[in-house]
Write a protein that holds these residues in place. Structure first.
Motif, PDB file in Angstrom:
ATOM      1  N   ILE A 347       0.969  -1.199  -0.017  1.00 48.77           N
ATOM      2  CA  ILE A 347       0.053   0.015   0.047  1.00 48.77           C
ATOM      3  C   ILE A 347       0.864   1.252   0.044  1.00 48.77           C
ATOM      4  N   GLN A 348       0.866   2.139  -1.039  1.00 44.21           N
ATOM      5  CA  GLN A 348       1.757   3.252  -0.983  1.00 44.21           C
ATOM      6  C   GLN A 348       1.078   4.256  -0.538  1.00 44.21           C
ATOM      7  N   VAL A 349      -0.279   4.427  -0.584  1.00 46.80           N
ATOM      8  CA  VAL A 349      -1.077   5.593  -0.064  1.00 46.80           C
ATOM      9  C   VAL A 349      -2.332   5.091   0.640  1.00 46.80           C
ATOM     10  N   ILE A 350      -2.227   5.364   1.913  1.00 50.70           N
ATOM     11  CA  ILE A 350      -3.579   5.075   2.815  1.00 50.70           C
ATOM     12  C   ILE A 350      -4.392   6.262   2.989  1.00 50.70           C
ATOM     13  N   ILE A 351      -5.691   6.205   2.603  1.00 49.69           N
ATOM     14  CA  ILE A 351      -6.543   7.420   2.736  1.00 49.69           C
ATOM     15  C   ILE A 351      -7.503   7.347   3.975  1.00 49.69           C
ATOM     16  N   ASP A 366     -17.627  10.327  -0.737  1.00 50.01           N
ATOM     17  CA  ASP A 366     -17.533  10.594  -2.094  1.00 50.01           C
ATOM     18  C   ASP A 366     -16.268  11.325  -2.720  1.00 50.01           C
ATOM     19  N   ALA A 367     -15.809  12.005  -1.893  1.00 52.96           N
ATOM     20  CA  ALA A 367     -14.388  12.657  -2.315  1.00 52.96           C
ATOM     21  C   ALA A 367     -13.371  11.586  -1.999  1.00 52.96           C
ATOM     22  N   THR A 368     -13.492  10.863  -1.006  1.00 52.64           N
ATOM     23  CA  THR A 368     -12.505   9.912  -0.841  1.00 52.64           C
ATOM     24  C   THR A 368     -12.434   8.679  -2.065  1.00 52.64           C
ATOM     25  N   THR A 369     -13.651   8.372  -2.288  1.00 55.23           N
ATOM     26  CA  THR A 369     -13.767   7.631  -3.576  1.00 55.23           C
ATOM     27  C   THR A 369     -12.877   8.018  -4.832  1.00 55.23           C
ATOM     28  N   SER A 370     -13.580   9.128  -4.773  1.00 57.73           N
ATOM     29  CA  SER A 370     -12.957   9.956  -6.233  1.00 57.73           C
ATOM     30  C   SER A 370     -11.388  10.157  -6.199  1.00 57.73           C
ATOM     31  N   VAL A 371     -10.966  10.514  -4.964  1.00 64.49           N
ATOM     32  CA  VAL A 371      -9.598  10.437  -4.757  1.00 64.49           C
ATOM     33  C   VAL A 371      -8.832   9.206  -5.105  1.00 64.49           C
ATOM     34  N   LYS A 372      -9.352   8.193  -4.613  1.00 63.56           N
ATOM     35  CA  LYS A 372      -9.022   6.760  -4.508  1.00 63.56           C
ATOM     36  C   LYS A 372      -8.937   6.352  -6.011  1.00 63.56           C
ATOM     37  N   GLU A 373      -9.889   6.611  -6.617  1.00 64.58           N
ATOM     38  CA  GLU A 373     -10.010   6.319  -8.124  1.00 64.58           C
ATOM     39  C   GLU A 373      -9.018   6.900  -8.867  1.00 64.58           C
ATOM     40  N   SER A 374      -8.680   8.092  -8.697  1.00 65.65           N
ATOM     41  CA  SER A 374      -7.801   8.851  -9.510  1.00 65.65           C
ATOM     42  C   SER A 374      -6.412   8.178  -9.458  1.00 65.65           C
ATOM     43  N   LEU A 375      -6.197   7.840  -8.035  1.00 69.62           N
ATOM     44  CA  LEU A 375      -4.812   7.696  -7.835  1.00 69.62           C
ATOM     45  C   LEU A 375      -4.566   6.044  -8.401  1.00 69.62           C
ATOM     46  N   GLN A 376      -5.671   5.281  -8.254  1.00 71.63           N
ATOM     47  CA  GLN A 376      -5.653   3.836  -8.661  1.00 71.63           C
ATOM     48  C   GLN A 376      -5.434   3.833 -10.214  1.00 71.63           C
ATOM     49  N   ALA A 377      -6.105   4.544 -10.861  1.00 65.80           N
ATOM     50  CA  ALA A 377      -5.984   4.858 -12.207  1.00 65.80           C
ATOM     51  C   ALA A 377      -4.518   5.281 -12.759  1.00 65.80           C
ATOM     52  N   ALA A 378      -3.870   5.996 -11.921  1.00 62.67           N
ATOM     53  CA  ALA A 378      -2.553   6.272 -12.279  1.00 62.67           C
ATOM     54  C   ALA A 378      -1.501   5.171 -11.704  1.00 62.67           C
ATOM     55  N   GLY A 379      -2.086   3.766 -11.360  1.00 64.49           N
ATOM     56  CA  GLY A 379      -0.970   2.848 -10.937  1.00 64.49           C
ATOM     57  C   GLY A 379      -0.671   2.933  -9.734  1.00 64.49           C
ATOM     58  N   ILE A 380      -1.338   4.066  -8.771  1.00 66.73           N
ATOM     59  CA  ILE A 380      -0.664   3.816  -7.447  1.00 66.73           C
ATOM     60  C   ILE A 380      -1.288   3.036  -6.549  1.00 66.73           C
ATOM     61  N   PRO A 405       3.782   4.521   2.961  1.00 63.64           N
ATOM     62  CA  PRO A 405       4.857   5.846   2.841  1.00 63.64           C
ATOM     63  C   PRO A 405       3.971   7.005   2.715  1.00 63.64           C
ATOM     64  N   LEU A 406       2.537   7.097   2.393  1.00 67.21           N
ATOM     65  CA  LEU A 406       2.019   8.419   2.472  1.00 67.21           C
ATOM     66  C   LEU A 406       0.645   8.243   2.804  1.00 67.21           C
ATOM     67  N   ARG A 407       0.042   9.171   3.731  1.00 71.94           N
ATOM     68  CA  ARG A 407      -1.255   9.107   4.219  1.00 71.94           C
ATOM     69  C   ARG A 407      -1.905  10.395   3.814  1.00 71.94           C
ATOM     70  N   ILE A 408      -3.400  10.236   3.130  1.00 75.30           N
ATOM     71  CA  ILE A 408      -3.748  11.332   2.687  1.00 75.30           C
ATOM     72  C   ILE A 408      -5.330  11.335   3.837  1.00 75.30           C
ATOM     73  N   GLU A 409      -5.343  12.655   4.075  1.00 71.09           N
ATOM     74  CA  GLU A 409      -6.655  12.681   5.256  1.00 71.09           C
ATOM     75  C   GLU A 409      -7.551  13.584   4.363  1.00 71.09           C
ATOM     76  N   ILE A 410      -9.020  13.279   4.435  1.00 72.25           N
ATOM     77  CA  ILE A 410     -10.056  14.106   3.705  1.00 72.25           C
ATOM     78  C   ILE A 410     -11.121  14.233   4.691  1.00 72.25           C
TER      79      ILE A 410
END
Lengths: 543, 543
Positions: A347-351, A366-380, A405-410
């Protein structure tokens, strides 16, 4: 922007409320049992074959903290393995169950190396793990090296076997038995194969990942028409391991040649990558052997060359194992827990979505899902922790301990401002935290990728400077002894005998790890004898 | 266009000259040794543990032909395995070395299933292969089923072990031992894992891929809070295997439920996919077990449910093994050799450049490289055979024998006309050959992809019609016996006892393969007893 946000968050206290974001150290409450080193490792006598299975436990939230690394490195290591759910003890002494999170690190290692092996012309295949005992005896130094560590199958299908079978500790013997049948002429060479397999060595002192009774590895085996080709292959593979260690694992290994004493049982030359762990002990993290004609002579592996002459093939073998996972833990981990290099992190990024009032939940999710999908689509490799049983602060601790390595808080404010907060695992507290990164896909993806690269480089740089500050150049045996006594690596000119090398081990506990490929210029005098020395060697205590 | 080309090619006879393109059957001269079934399979008595290693041979081009399939199916099967270099015998009786070409088929199977497992929420992990003997004894029917087949380690590190260790024949027992430590509450469920591993069963009658002493497989293990969830999971996985068989392997398996007699040792229900081989024997190609609470009761694997009650978990396990490779060979192969479904073929397209005069060589090889790169860039698995030791005709035979779905020929005329010749492996001779396909990348890629899809569908359709023409609906035991005597599968209503099922086996050699999921409508009478029957069953001889 951080100052603007904090007051509103510190005043929260509802069910899913946040713990203040600026807290650097938070209590870690984890329901996991601790691995005890005494259960796993055992003295040579009184070895129970099986450990008593622990009684099932009811889930309980006892306070658990990871032993500080500086206090007890071994306890710290075992705590991380247990709490980050990397591995567990198997029922048979010295065996290990590799749990999904630990196995995913191994899969990342496999994914990288497997591609590299194929790019350099190696094919995967599979050899049986049962080897007739007589095979092991064919190469004199091989049997001497391995016979004390063998597991033997003596009963099959309810009957005593006529010849006992060795559960492979390594496959050179069976590989040569087969190569002898497949190789006829120079046209069949080079023959370059690899297998991903389990191997068994009946080790007395075991430690999860580092030394287990059964472990997973890849073993490459090649056969060539000339000694030059075999040497080139052996060097190519240790170079591949070195690049892998630096670029993927962020481990600044020192690559070099083993001394005769430390050479693999059956090899002419052994090349190694040596890594410095957080306690400054050396870990042999990968080896590549030039086997010369040792096995081909023992097994009669011959080919007809272009002039019609029969010749023995020249061989190599090389391996990296699940031990490497132990190396990653012990290179980068800190008091907070595991710290994974982004290139190998499952897991490179935990949201972590954060909301207080019910009416905020759907916007945040909703915002979490959208952020997750953006990152996933980029292979993260990204995961969302939206469980409601735990508070954000607990989650922060948990995923830091797991080394993400990275945490994203929303939170609701982030949703309003269409931005997120990003924290680096490798820089604790405020320093590692950035507010107001746009949620907009292209901005965010670029930012996250950049940060992952930064973390990757930063881990390597940190490990490099730790390594370099703990290698001491020594010119005499006294200086060597002093460096070793301080727990450091000693590097000095060496041209002394095997006997003197063994004396160093007996007197200091340190072994000759390697003659590094990178050598200082100029004439040198052996630290032990004062005789001229062509090379410097590194001595260190090791796993 | 074919007619225009042929004269110029048939008149060629230089070193790298072509064999006429319209020849359907060509002499196959291969330097490989034949696998003999007597070496591998052995009667229950007089089993040598090891076979004598064959003496090294000088390369020789003895005439080798693959035994016609209709003449001796088993010899044909072994010839393909030897000549296509899929596998070889290991030194220990009943063991198999999986060679790169055979292993690449297994890797293609792994690549597909591994993604599907993860998509459905399963994580990979790894359990030790050594299991304390006492574990095997805990589940009554499990020990009964497996104890005759166990390999036992009795010596480790030079010492007799206090408790002998089983080399895993399957991992339900050790999985449950660990699950018991990891599962505490309903929040820990479902627990869904998979491992890719080697397993050992001391089989007396062995056959490469189909039944070997050691084989590779994946074994999934899951634990659930309710019997409904476990049943759903078991069905989901057999459905995944079914789709895999149809879509990837082009094997039209029949999915269904095993009878009580044929259910896995320790399971409540076993679901299976049954494939019809070219000799009309059935091959059990994958199984999924609903284990109920059998293992959780034996190992005390409990969880606290939402009401605070302790309950035993409900479990499944499911597996597909290297046996599947044997299924692919025996479903699609023909007298010419192997025939691989494009979706699993290690090489989908073989390109054979053909030139006569030296000044043609560079033009042909340039075009070959360019075609190869176009196809590769489009994700097509392509290989060029530009060796100069062999004539094109030999190469055609060789790659047909290796089962490569498509062949592209590029000669000087093709270079002039910027086109290629494409032949299908599954349609022999002129019918499968198309001339004048443009070399232009987008045209060629589209054409080749379309052809690969056609071959894939065509293999499935052919296998389906073969299967359907060899299943006989029977209404009585006499009809069943007649169908079995004719080598066919007998399908008929069945509600008789276990004893009667065993009688069928003893009298006809056929076993109840499954109660297919697809059942005919209407009331039925048991073929054996005349009593009402809810379902039809399929009986067949099997591997």
């Amino acid at each position: 922007m951080g100052a603007l946000r904090l007051p509103s968050l510190t005043s929260l206290s509802s069910a899913a409320a946040a713990i203040p974001r600026h807290r650097c150290r938070r209590e870690l409450r984890l329901p996991f049992r601790r691995l005890s080193s005494t259960n796993f490792s055992a003295a040579e006598t009184e070895l129970p074959t099986t450990t008593t299975p622990p009684k099932p436990k009811i889930q309980q939230d006892k306070d658990r903290v990871i032993t500080p690394r500086s206090q007890d490195f071994n306890a710290w290591y075992l705590d991380i393995i247990a709490n980050a759910e990397l591995a567990d003890y198997g029922p048979v002494r010295g065996t290990m169950v590799i749990r999904p999170y630990g196995y995913a690190i191994w899969e990342a290692i496999q994914d990288y190396l497997n591609v590299k092996f194929k790019e350099t012309g190696h094919s995967n295949m599979y050899f049986p793990q049962f080897i007739p005992y007589s095979f092991i005896e064919k190469e004199a130094s091989h049997v001497e090296g391995f016979s004390p560590e063998l597991a033997l199958v003596t009963v099959g299908g309810g009957k005593e076997l006529e010849e006992k079978l060795v559960v492979r500790p390594t496959s050179e013997t069976i590989v040569n038995h087969m190569f002898t049948q497949w190789i006829h002429s120079y046209r069949d060479l080079p023959l370059m194969i690899n297998q991903w397999a389990n191997v068994t060595r009946w080790e007395m002192r075991t430690k999860p990942f580092v030394r287990t009774l059964e472990f997973l590895w890849q073993e490459g085996h090649t056969a060539h028409a000339t000694p030059e080709e075999a040497e080139k292959e052996a060097l190519q593979m240790i170079d591949m391991y070195t690049k892998f260690a630096y670029q993927q694992a962020a481990i600044p290994v020192i690559a070099g040649r083993k001394s005769k004493v430390e050479t693999f049982a059956g090899a002419s030359k052994t090349y190694t990558i040596e890594a410095m762990m957080g306690d400054r002990k050396a870990l042999q993290a990968g080896t590549s052997h030039n086997l010369g004609q040792n096995f081909s002579r023992a097994f009669g592996t011959q080919f007809t060359d272009e002039t019609g002459q029969r010749q023995h093939v020249w061989q190599t073998s090389w391996a990296v194992s699940t031990r490497f996972v132990g190396g990653i833990i012990m290179t980068h981990g800190d008091d907070t827990g595991l710290m994974l290099p982004p290139n190998l992190a499952p897991i490179q990024v935990i949201i972590t979505p954060i909301w207080i009032k019910t009416d905020e939940k759907s916007g945040v999710l909703d915002a979490t899902t959208s952020v997750k999908e953006s990152l996933q689509a980029a292979g993260i490799k990204v995961k969302v922790d939206d469980s409601e049983q735990r508070k954000p602060g607990w989650k922060f601790n948990f995923w830091e301990m797991k080394g993400v390595p990275l945490r994203i808080e929303i939170g609701p404010r982030d949703v309003s401002s269409r931005s997120v907060v990003i924290s680096r695992r490798d820089i604790p507290g405020k320093q590692g935290k950035v507010f107001g990164i746009s949620m907009e896909s292209s901005t965010l993806v670029g930012y996250v990728k950049g940060k992952l690269d930064e973390v990757q480089s930063s881990l390597l740089e940190k490990a490099k400077s730790f390594r370099d500050s703990n290698i001491v150049d020594v010119g005499s045996y006294d200086e060597l002894k002093e460096a070793i006594a301080q727990g450091k690596w000693a590097r000095g000119p060496w041209s002394a005998s095997d006997k003197e090398e063994i004396k160093v081990k007996e007197e200091t506990g340190a072994t000759l790890r390697c003659f590094p490929f990178e050598q200082p210029q100029g004439t040198k005098k052996c630290l032990m004898t004062g005789d001229p020395a062509d090379e410097v060697a590194i001595f260190a205590k090791s796993y």
